[in-house]
Design a protein around this motif. Sequence first.
Motif, PDB file in Angstrom:
ATOM      1  N   SER A   1       0.835  -1.204   0.000  1.00  7.45           N
ATOM      2  CA  SER A   1       0.000   0.000   0.000  1.00  7.45           C
ATOM      3  C   SER A   1       0.864   1.247   0.000  1.00  7.45           C
ATOM      4  O   SER A   1       2.050   1.197   0.347  1.00  7.45           O
ATOM      5  CB  SER A   1      -0.932   0.023   1.218  1.00  7.45           C
ATOM      6  OG  SER A   1      -0.219   0.303   2.401  1.00  7.45           O
ATOM      7  N   ASN A   2       0.257   2.370  -0.392  1.00  4.13           N
ATOM      8  CA  ASN A   2       0.953   3.652  -0.292  1.00  4.13           C
ATOM      9  C   ASN A   2       0.969   4.098   1.171  1.00  4.13           C
ATOM     10  O   ASN A   2       0.180   3.629   1.993  1.00  4.13           O
ATOM     11  CB  ASN A   2       0.314   4.704  -1.203  1.00  4.13           C
ATOM     12  CG  ASN A   2      -1.173   4.929  -0.938  1.00  4.13           C
ATOM     13  OD1 ASN A   2      -1.916   4.000  -0.643  1.00  4.13           O
ATOM     14  ND2 ASN A   2      -1.606   6.169  -1.058  1.00  4.13           N
ATOM     15  N   HIS A   3       1.909   4.988   1.500  1.00  6.27           N
ATOM     16  CA  HIS A   3       2.159   5.347   2.894  1.00  6.27           C
ATOM     17  C   HIS A   3       2.359   6.852   2.982  1.00  6.27           C
ATOM     18  O   HIS A   3       3.364   7.375   2.506  1.00  6.27           O
ATOM     19  CB  HIS A   3       3.406   4.602   3.370  1.00  6.27           C
ATOM     20  CG  HIS A   3       3.708   4.769   4.830  1.00  6.27           C
ATOM     21  ND1 HIS A   3       2.745   5.043   5.775  1.00  6.27           N
ATOM     22  CD2 HIS A   3       4.885   4.691   5.516  1.00  6.27           C
ATOM     23  CE1 HIS A   3       3.300   5.120   6.976  1.00  6.27           C
ATOM     24  NE2 HIS A   3       4.606   4.913   6.836  1.00  6.27           N
ATOM     25  N   GLN A   4       1.372   7.568   3.581  1.00  6.74           N
ATOM     26  CA  GLN A   4       1.425   9.025   3.577  1.00  6.74           C
ATOM     27  C   GLN A   4       1.799   9.641   4.924  1.00  6.74           C
ATOM     28  O   GLN A   4       2.568  10.597   4.983  1.00  6.74           O
ATOM     29  CB  GLN A   4       0.064   9.584   3.130  1.00  6.74           C
ATOM     30  CG  GLN A   4      -0.310   9.128   1.719  1.00  6.74           C
ATOM     31  CD  GLN A   4      -1.669   9.651   1.297  1.00  6.74           C
ATOM     32  OE1 GLN A   4      -1.836  10.846   1.057  1.00  6.74           O
ATOM     33  NE2 GLN A   4      -2.657   8.760   1.194  1.00  6.74           N
TER      34      GLN A   4
ATOM     35  N   ASP B   1      -2.202   6.837   8.354  1.00  4.46           N
ATOM     36  CA  ASP B   1      -2.389   5.553   7.680  1.00  4.46           C
ATOM     37  C   ASP B   1      -2.752   4.449   8.667  1.00  4.46           C
ATOM     38  O   ASP B   1      -3.422   3.487   8.319  1.00  4.46           O
ATOM     39  CB  ASP B   1      -1.111   5.125   6.939  1.00  4.46           C
ATOM     40  CG  ASP B   1      -0.838   5.976   5.722  1.00  4.46           C
ATOM     41  OD1 ASP B   1      -1.772   6.620   5.231  1.00  4.46           O
ATOM     42  OD2 ASP B   1       0.316   5.999   5.264  1.00  4.46           O
TER      43      ASP B   1
ATOM     44  N   LEU C   1      -5.391   1.731   8.102  1.00 15.29           N
ATOM     45  CA  LEU C   1      -4.968   0.337   8.125  1.00 15.29           C
ATOM     46  C   LEU C   1      -5.910  -0.497   8.974  1.00 15.29           C
ATOM     47  O   LEU C   1      -6.312  -1.607   8.590  1.00 15.29           O
ATOM     48  CB  LEU C   1      -3.547   0.256   8.673  1.00 15.29           C
ATOM     49  CG  LEU C   1      -2.972  -1.135   8.920  1.00 15.29           C
ATOM     50  CD1 LEU C   1      -2.692  -1.836   7.587  1.00 15.29           C
ATOM     51  CD2 LEU C   1      -1.698  -1.050   9.742  1.00 15.29           C
TER      52      LEU C   1
ATOM     53  N   TYR D   1       5.043  -1.519   2.857  1.00 17.22           N
ATOM     54  CA  TYR D   1       4.930  -0.207   2.207  1.00 17.22           C
ATOM     55  C   TYR D   1       6.079  -0.085   1.202  1.00 17.22           C
ATOM     56  O   TYR D   1       7.213   0.248   1.594  1.00 17.22           O
ATOM     57  CB  TYR D   1       5.006   0.918   3.236  1.00 17.22           C
ATOM     58  CG  TYR D   1       3.895   0.882   4.258  1.00 17.22           C
ATOM     59  CD1 TYR D   1       2.599   1.267   3.928  1.00 17.22           C
ATOM     60  CD2 TYR D   1       4.137   0.448   5.560  1.00 17.22           C
ATOM     61  CE1 TYR D   1       1.576   1.225   4.857  1.00 17.22           C
ATOM     62  CE2 TYR D   1       3.132   0.409   6.503  1.00 17.22           C
ATOM     63  CZ  TYR D   1       1.851   0.800   6.151  1.00 17.22           C
ATOM     64  OH  TYR D   1       0.840   0.755   7.082  1.00 17.22           O
TER      65      TYR D   1
ATOM     66  N   ARG E   1       7.366   7.540   4.410  1.00 21.88           N
ATOM     67  CA  ARG E   1       6.123   8.297   4.290  1.00 21.88           C
ATOM     68  C   ARG E   1       6.229   9.338   3.180  1.00 21.88           C
ATOM     69  O   ARG E   1       7.273   9.950   2.990  1.00 21.88           O
ATOM     70  CB  ARG E   1       5.789   8.977   5.624  1.00 21.88           C
ATOM     71  CG  ARG E   1       5.282   8.008   6.667  1.00 21.88           C
ATOM     72  CD  ARG E   1       4.992   8.688   7.975  1.00 21.88           C
ATOM     73  NE  ARG E   1       6.226   9.072   8.671  1.00 21.88           N
ATOM     74  CZ  ARG E   1       6.252   9.613   9.883  1.00 21.88           C
ATOM     75  NH1 ARG E   1       5.118   9.855  10.518  1.00 21.88           N
ATOM     76  NH2 ARG E   1       7.397   9.929  10.446  1.00 21.88           N
TER      77      ARG E   1
ATOM     78  N   CYS F   1       3.643  12.353   1.565  1.00 24.29           N
ATOM     79  CA  CYS F   1       2.344  13.037   1.522  1.00 24.29           C
ATOM     80  C   CYS F   1       2.329  14.103   0.431  1.00 24.29           C
ATOM     81  O   CYS F   1       1.936  15.239   0.655  1.00 24.29           O
ATOM     82  CB  CYS F   1       2.034  13.652   2.888  1.00 24.29           C
ATOM     83  SG  CYS F   1       0.276  14.045   3.130  1.00 24.29           S
TER      84      CYS F   1
ATOM     85  N   TYR G   1      -4.766   4.223  -0.549  1.00 22.00           N
ATOM     86  CA  TYR G   1      -5.457   5.276   0.189  1.00 22.00           C
ATOM     87  C   TYR G   1      -5.502   6.521  -0.690  1.00 22.00           C
ATOM     88  O   TYR G   1      -4.505   6.872  -1.321  1.00 22.00           O
ATOM     89  CB  TYR G   1      -4.696   5.666   1.461  1.00 22.00           C
ATOM     90  CG  TYR G   1      -4.479   4.575   2.475  1.00 22.00           C
ATOM     91  CD1 TYR G   1      -5.407   4.343   3.476  1.00 22.00           C
ATOM     92  CD2 TYR G   1      -3.327   3.793   2.445  1.00 22.00           C
ATOM     93  CE1 TYR G   1      -5.197   3.351   4.432  1.00 22.00           C
ATOM     94  CE2 TYR G   1      -3.109   2.810   3.387  1.00 22.00           C
ATOM     95  CZ  TYR G   1      -4.045   2.593   4.378  1.00 22.00           C
ATOM     96  OH  TYR G   1      -3.825   1.613   5.307  1.00 22.00           O
TER      97      TYR G   1
ATOM     98  N   VAL H   1     -10.389   4.207   0.715  1.00 21.47           N
ATOM     99  CA  VAL H   1      -9.448   3.086   0.718  1.00 21.47           C
ATOM    100  C   VAL H   1      -9.990   2.013  -0.215  1.00 21.47           C
ATOM    101  O   VAL H   1     -11.151   1.626  -0.107  1.00 21.47           O
ATOM    102  CB  VAL H   1      -9.269   2.487   2.127  1.00 21.47           C
ATOM    103  CG1 VAL H   1      -8.127   1.481   2.129  1.00 21.47           C
ATOM    104  CG2 VAL H   1      -9.038   3.567   3.166  1.00 21.47           C
TER     105      VAL H   1
END
Length: 204
Positions: free
Chosen positions: A36-39, A43, A47, A110, A115, A117, A144, A165
Amino acid sequence: RIIKTVVKTFKYFFGLRFEVKGLENFKVEGPAIIVSNHQSILDMMGLMEVLPDDCVQVGKKELMYAGTVGLIIYLGGVIFINRKSTTSAKMVMAEVAKTMATENVKVWVYPEGTRNCTGDLLPFKKGAFHLAVQAQVPVIPVVYSSFTTFYNPKKNLFTSGKIKVEVLPPIETKGLTSDDVSDLTDRCFHTMRETLFRLSGRPS
């Protein structure tokens, strides 16, 4: 499950709403790699909205020392990797592959490695995809939507907002070899990037 229940309540304090689609795509037989993407730390709440019971995460070792957050993820069974040591990381991932098979669990990774954003994706690291091919298990992408409309740490912006999501269909790896890892990584990256833009309401 206890941590999941507690963390899910945080969304009410932060004024966040989650819209989830595609949970049925987690229903694959046997182990899988979830990417998954991670901002941001937000998260973690997203999650907990979708995390399957039979799933563990992989995270950087530094998070172990991140106070309360570190304690929570340690108790949650996160597998920590020393990213500064290539040999150590490879050894851990080899053990993860064995654990997936013997304990029949899914592993959440990830692939951006940090991270991000910005409203876009960083290039993916290949570790998760090497692991999927090595174990011959499917990759399940999770995306996300961008937080940038309500959260921007550089501008000290944080308001209430909705996070979409989406769990995408599994990508099979049976029959793939290490020669296919780059193509698999690119395929996941482009699929997830298109989904990120769609969920965030911006042109691809």
